[in-house]
Design an enzyme around this catalytic site. Structure first.
Site, short mmCIF file in Angstrom:
data_model
loop_
_atom_site.label_atom_id
_atom_site.label_comp_id
_atom_site.label_asym_id
_atom_site.label_seq_id
_atom_site.Cartn_x
_atom_site.Cartn_y
_atom_site.Cartn_z
N ASN A 9 15.01 105.47 67.39
CA ASN A 9 14.55 106.81 67.03
C ASN A 9 13.33 107.13 67.90
OD1 ASN A 9 13.62 109.13 65.81
ND2 ASN A 9 12.88 108.10 63.95
N LYS A 11 11.73 109.80 68.10
CA LYS A 11 10.84 110.77 67.46
C LYS A 11 10.47 111.90 68.45
CE LYS A 11 9.12 107.03 64.64
NZ LYS A 11 8.31 106.69 63.50
N HIS A 94 14.82 111.11 57.21
CA HIS A 94 13.74 110.22 57.66
C HIS A 94 12.48 110.55 56.86
CE1 HIS A 94 10.75 108.29 60.20
NE2 HIS A 94 11.74 107.59 60.71
N GLU A 96 9.51 110.82 57.64
CA GLU A 96 8.61 111.81 58.27
C GLU A 96 9.09 113.23 57.98
OE1 GLU A 96 8.67 110.15 62.21
OE2 GLU A 96 7.54 108.43 61.49
N GLU A 164 14.02 101.96 54.87
CA GLU A 164 12.76 102.01 55.60
C GLU A 164 11.61 102.17 54.61
OE1 GLU A 164 13.44 103.30 59.91
OE2 GLU A 164 13.10 105.11 58.76
N GLY A 170 5.72 102.84 61.51
CA GLY A 170 4.67 103.21 62.46
C GLY A 170 3.32 102.61 62.13
N SER A 210 8.37 99.20 61.79
CA SER A 210 7.61 98.33 62.68
C SER A 210 8.42 97.15 63.22
CB SER A 210 6.34 97.83 61.96
OG SER A 210 5.50 98.93 61.64
C1 PEP Z 1 11.36 104.92 62.41
O1 PEP Z 1 11.00 105.85 63.10
O2 PEP Z 1 12.37 105.03 61.70
C2 PEP Z 1 10.58 103.68 62.43
C3 PEP Z 1 10.99 102.68 61.71
O3 PEP Z 1 9.44 103.66 63.23
P1 PEP Z 1 8.63 102.36 63.70
O4 PEP Z 1 9.64 101.36 64.21
O5 PEP Z 1 7.73 102.85 64.78
O6 PEP Z 1 7.89 101.83 62.52
#
Ligand code: PEP
Length: 254
Positions: A9, A11, A94, A96, A164, A170, A210
């Site tokens: 992803n 983003k 997601h 976010e 997640e 992040g 992460s």
């Molecule tokens: C994500 O964007 O779904 C995500 C898990 O980001 P990150 O790996 O940066 O934590």
């Protein structure tokens, strides 16, 4: 046998030319790995250019979001039909989007339905916040997120889930492999109770939060975890390649 998946992803990162450069860098190595579904999800405006670059190869393309209406006066939105011409997957729900853009369960549900209607494969993100986790409400939150009115049809349609935990996205503070495996095992059991063992066995459930080249092995070594949704680390070609390679080797041995 569930085919492992690593989805990147990106983003809101990369201009079109940066996206092209990134794909060119990862393409030769990534294309050769055959026992993992490798999905990259660049920003909307780069989808067409990336599609042309990966044509004829094994890398798959996904979008990061969609709107649930097919067309009309919705300035600035991107419809399922527009995406279906360009890509195979779409990330929905997601955290976010839930957080910054106020996407409710109802909106997420409509988006999953709209995606399935045009043949897009949704990667549905679910997960609890830090407060919910600390209050011992993780299972309750997940059950709610998995219980939309049309959930049954999702599972029959080959939905992919990404667990997640919001506190791990992040932040550099990933869950442990054991924690993620237990929670994903719980999700699978819930699906088995609601929709039957066959569907629970077949649904792919990824971990996200992460994930890096240094910790991916800890996750994909777990029996319940079918791969990862990767944010930050998917923007570095060599790191993303290493994540996919390790997943391929570990899952091949299992
Ligand atoms: C994500 O964007 O779904 C995500 C898990 O980001 P990150 O790996 O940066 O934590």
């Amino acid at each position: 046998m569930r085919v492992p998946m690593i989805a990147g992803n990106w983003k809101m990162n990369t201009t079109v030319s940066e996206a092209i450069d990134l794909v060119k860098e990862m393409l030769p190595g990534l294309d050769q790995i055959d026992n993992v579904d490798k999905v990259i999800c660049p920003p909307f405006i780069s989808l067409a250019a990336v599609k042309a670059l990966i044509k004829g190869g094994t890398i798959k393309l996904g979008a990061q979001n969609l709107y649930f209406e097919e067309k009309g006066a919705y300035t600035g939105e991107i419809s399922p039909l527009m995406l279906a011409e360009l890509c195979e997957f779409v990330i929905v729900g997601h955290s976010e989007r839930r957080h910054y853009f106020n996407e409710t369960e109802d909106i997420v549900d409509k988006k999953v339905q709209a995606a399935l209607k045009v043949g897009l494969k949704p990667i549905l993100c679910i997960g609890e916040s830090l407060e919910e986790n600390e209050a011992g409400k993780t299972k309750q939150v997940l059950i709610k997120q998995l219980s939309s009115p049309s959930a049954r049809i999702y599972y029959f349609s080959g939905l992919i889930l990404a667990y997640e935990p919001i506190w791990a996205i992040g932040t550099g503070k990933a869950a442990t492999g054991k924690q993620a495996n237990e929670t994903i095992g719980f999700i699978r059991q819930h699906i088995a109770r609601q929709y039957g063992k066959r569907i629970a066995r077949e649904v792919r459930i990824l971990y996200g939060g992460s994930v890096t080249a240094d910790n991916i092995a800890e996750f994909v070594n777990q029996p319940e975890i079918d791969g990862a949704l990767v944010g930050g680390a998917s923007l570095k070609a060599s790191e993303f390649l290493s994540i996919v390679r390790q997943t391929s080797e570990i899952k091949r041995r299992r």
